[in-house]
Every structure is written in C-alpha cells, then in structure tokens.
Design a protein around this motif. Structure first.
Motif, mmCIF file in Angstrom:
data_model
loop_
_atom_site.group_PDB
_atom_site.id
_atom_site.type_symbol
_atom_site.label_atom_id
_atom_site.label_comp_id
_atom_site.label_asym_id
_atom_site.label_seq_id
_atom_site.Cartn_x
_atom_site.Cartn_y
_atom_site.Cartn_z
ATOM 1 N N PHE A 1 -133.664 -91.590 -14.060
ATOM 2 C CA PHE A 1 -132.852 -90.446 -13.648
ATOM 3 C C PHE A 1 -131.495 -90.951 -13.192
ATOM 4 C CE2 PHE A 1 -131.319 -87.524 -10.322
ATOM 5 C CZ PHE A 1 -131.252 -86.360 -11.070
ATOM 6 N N ASN A 2 -130.443 -90.472 -13.834
ATOM 7 C CA ASN A 2 -129.084 -90.879 -13.492
ATOM 8 C C ASN A 2 -128.401 -89.700 -12.799
ATOM 9 O OD1 ASN A 2 -126.326 -91.488 -13.486
ATOM 10 N ND2 ASN A 2 -126.505 -92.729 -15.340
ATOM 11 N N LEU A 3 -128.331 -89.775 -11.474
ATOM 12 C CA LEU A 3 -127.777 -88.684 -10.677
ATOM 13 C C LEU A 3 -126.349 -88.358 -11.074
ATOM 14 C CD1 LEU A 3 -127.997 -86.707 -8.282
ATOM 15 C CD2 LEU A 3 -127.236 -88.568 -6.813
ATOM 16 N N GLN A 4 -125.524 -89.357 -11.262
ATOM 17 C CA GLN A 4 -124.119 -89.119 -11.593
ATOM 18 C C GLN A 4 -123.967 -88.405 -12.942
ATOM 19 O OE1 GLN A 4 -121.521 -89.652 -9.433
ATOM 20 N NE2 GLN A 4 -120.463 -88.402 -10.944
ATOM 21 N N LEU A 5 -124.782 -88.776 -13.903
ATOM 22 C CA LEU A 5 -124.736 -88.132 -15.215
ATOM 23 C C LEU A 5 -125.080 -86.646 -15.109
ATOM 24 C CD1 LEU A 5 -124.496 -88.382 -18.323
ATOM 25 C CD2 LEU A 5 -126.943 -88.884 -18.341
ATOM 26 N N TRP A 6 -126.147 -86.323 -14.398
ATOM 27 C CA TRP A 6 -126.542 -84.935 -14.230
ATOM 28 C C TRP A 6 -125.500 -84.162 -13.427
ATOM 29 C CZ3 TRP A 6 -130.028 -82.308 -16.805
ATOM 30 C CH2 TRP A 6 -131.020 -83.008 -17.478
ATOM 31 N N ASN A 7 -124.977 -84.804 -12.409
ATOM 32 C CA ASN A 7 -123.941 -84.165 -11.596
ATOM 33 C C ASN A 7 -122.721 -83.834 -12.460
ATOM 34 O OD1 ASN A 7 -123.145 -83.232 -9.017
ATOM 35 N ND2 ASN A 7 -121.878 -85.031 -8.752
ATOM 36 N N ASN A 60 -136.253 -83.981 -8.726
ATOM 37 C CA ASN A 60 -134.887 -84.478 -8.524
ATOM 38 C C ASN A 60 -133.905 -83.383 -8.098
ATOM 39 O OD1 ASN A 60 -135.341 -87.257 -9.286
ATOM 40 N ND2 ASN A 60 -135.616 -86.487 -11.369
ATOM 41 N N LYS A 61 -134.340 -82.136 -8.103
ATOM 42 C CA LYS A 61 -133.458 -81.032 -7.719
ATOM 43 C C LYS A 61 -132.879 -81.225 -6.325
ATOM 44 C CE LYS A 61 -136.238 -77.695 -10.196
ATOM 45 N NZ LYS A 61 -137.202 -76.606 -9.985
ATOM 46 N N ILE A 62 -133.668 -81.782 -5.428
ATOM 47 C CA ILE A 62 -133.244 -81.943 -4.039
ATOM 48 C C ILE A 62 -131.971 -82.781 -3.930
ATOM 49 C CG2 ILE A 62 -134.647 -83.975 -3.502
ATOM 50 C CD1 ILE A 62 -134.244 -80.886 -1.230
ATOM 51 N N CYS A 63 -131.724 -83.626 -4.910
ATOM 52 C CA CYS A 63 -130.516 -84.469 -4.920
ATOM 53 C C CYS A 63 -129.243 -83.630 -5.068
ATOM 54 C CB CYS A 63 -130.577 -85.484 -6.057
ATOM 55 S SG CYS A 63 -131.969 -86.606 -5.985
ATOM 56 N N PHE A 64 -129.388 -82.409 -5.544
ATOM 57 C CA PHE A 64 -128.232 -81.556 -5.818
ATOM 58 C C PHE A 64 -128.019 -80.468 -4.757
ATOM 59 C CE2 PHE A 64 -129.636 -83.341 -9.799
ATOM 60 C CZ PHE A 64 -128.464 -83.858 -10.294
#
Length: 188
Positions: A1-7, A60-64
């Motif tokens: 999971f790449n947080l920056q990519l999804w962001n 991973n939703k919580i990251c956003f």
C-alpha cells in the motif's frame, strides 16, 4: 500500500471534478445541453470512481482521515444530485472507520466543521444539500445501531451550522446592518 500514491490519486480526481471548466450549472442552457449530449457529465464518472476506490481501501481508509475530509466535502458540494447521492455516504464510512478505531469520530467531525465554513463562505452549498446530507447520513446510521446516536448528534450539529452559514452568506449582501450583526452573532 503506497499512501502517497493513493493520496495523489484522490486529490487529482477531486481537482479534476471541481475545476471551473466542468461546472456545467454555470453555463447557458444551450452550452450545457451541447456538452451533456456530447460528453455527459464527466464529474459524475470521476466521482463514482472516487467512491469505488474509497471502498476498496479496506483498513487503509483510516490513513485518509481527516486529510481527505475537505476534498470529499468539496466534491459533494457540487450541485449534481447523482454525484451527491453517490459520494455523501463516504462521510458515514469515514465516521465508521474512525469510530471503529477510536470509539469516536472527533477528527472527522472537527475537520468537516472547519472545511464546511470555508466552502459555504466560498459560495457552495444550499438548502437542498443540507437536506440530502441529513437524509443520507441518517439512513446510513440506521443500519449501524452502535453509532446511530452519535451520527444523529453530528447531523444535527452540521445541519445547524450549515443553516447559520447559509443565512450569514445571504445577509452579507443585505444593506441592513442589524440583520448582518444578528446573523454574525448566531453563527458565532
């Protein structure tokens, strides 16, 4: 999971949807019809894609949260009913995610209140949005008894704030200083 990519994906998609050149309601009827017939409303297509991708994030939703609350709010305030109906439930999912993690959704609540003020001041939102927001979140909460009372309190809070913000926006163009002052006091 790449947080920056999804962001980046979510921010780019919201920026696309909210760009001025796609706000069809601002065009003349003839231009609106021509664009609708030739291309459709691209905002809806991208909005549905955002919704679908949000639900695929899983844990991973919580990251956003709270970072994506503002952009999602901006998207839901676009005056296109189908887009609003498809994307407002994301707010409930955000609340549910934070609630399952912490037992409350204060980060989400604080962020939406902060961003709502900014968006309504910028001319977005209306009575119809407020009613749709209330009905969709109330319906979603009805399916989750453990969080239903908290969501109800939140909806009342946001509805009251939105009413005051809309009143304030309306009277800012009013010549009567007493009306403006009264509205300002209510908002504060």
């Amino acid at each position: 999971f790449n947080l920056q990519l999804w962001n980046n994906y979510f921010h780019l998609a919201v920026a696309f949807i909210t760009q001025d050149s796609l706000q069809l309601e601002n065009f003349s009827h003839a231009k609106y019809s021509k664009i609708q017939n030739k291309y459709g409303d691209m905002r809806c297509l991208i909005g549905f894609a955002i919704r679908d991708m949000w639900y695929k994030l899983g844990h991973n939703k919580i990251c956003f949260i709270p970072g994506m609350v503002g952009p999602i709010l901006e998207m839901t305030l676009i005056p296109e009913v189908e887009l609003q109906k498809a994307t407002i439930p994301i707010f409930f999912d955000m609340m549910l995610c934070e609630y399952q993690r912490t037992g409350e959704f204060k980060k989400f609540e604080n962020e939406i209140i902060l961003k709502l003020d900014h968006e309504v001041e910028g001319g977005r939102g209306d009575e119809h949005y407020m009613q749709l927001f209330e009905s969709i979140l109330t319906e979603c909460a009805g399916q989750h008894p453990s969080i239903c009372h908290l969501v109800g309190r939140f909806v009342c809070l946001v509805k009251g704030l939105l009413e005051k913000l809309l009143d304030y926006r309306t009277v800012m163009n009013d010549e009567n200083k007493d009306n403006r002052m009264s509205c300002t006091v209510n908002l504060l």
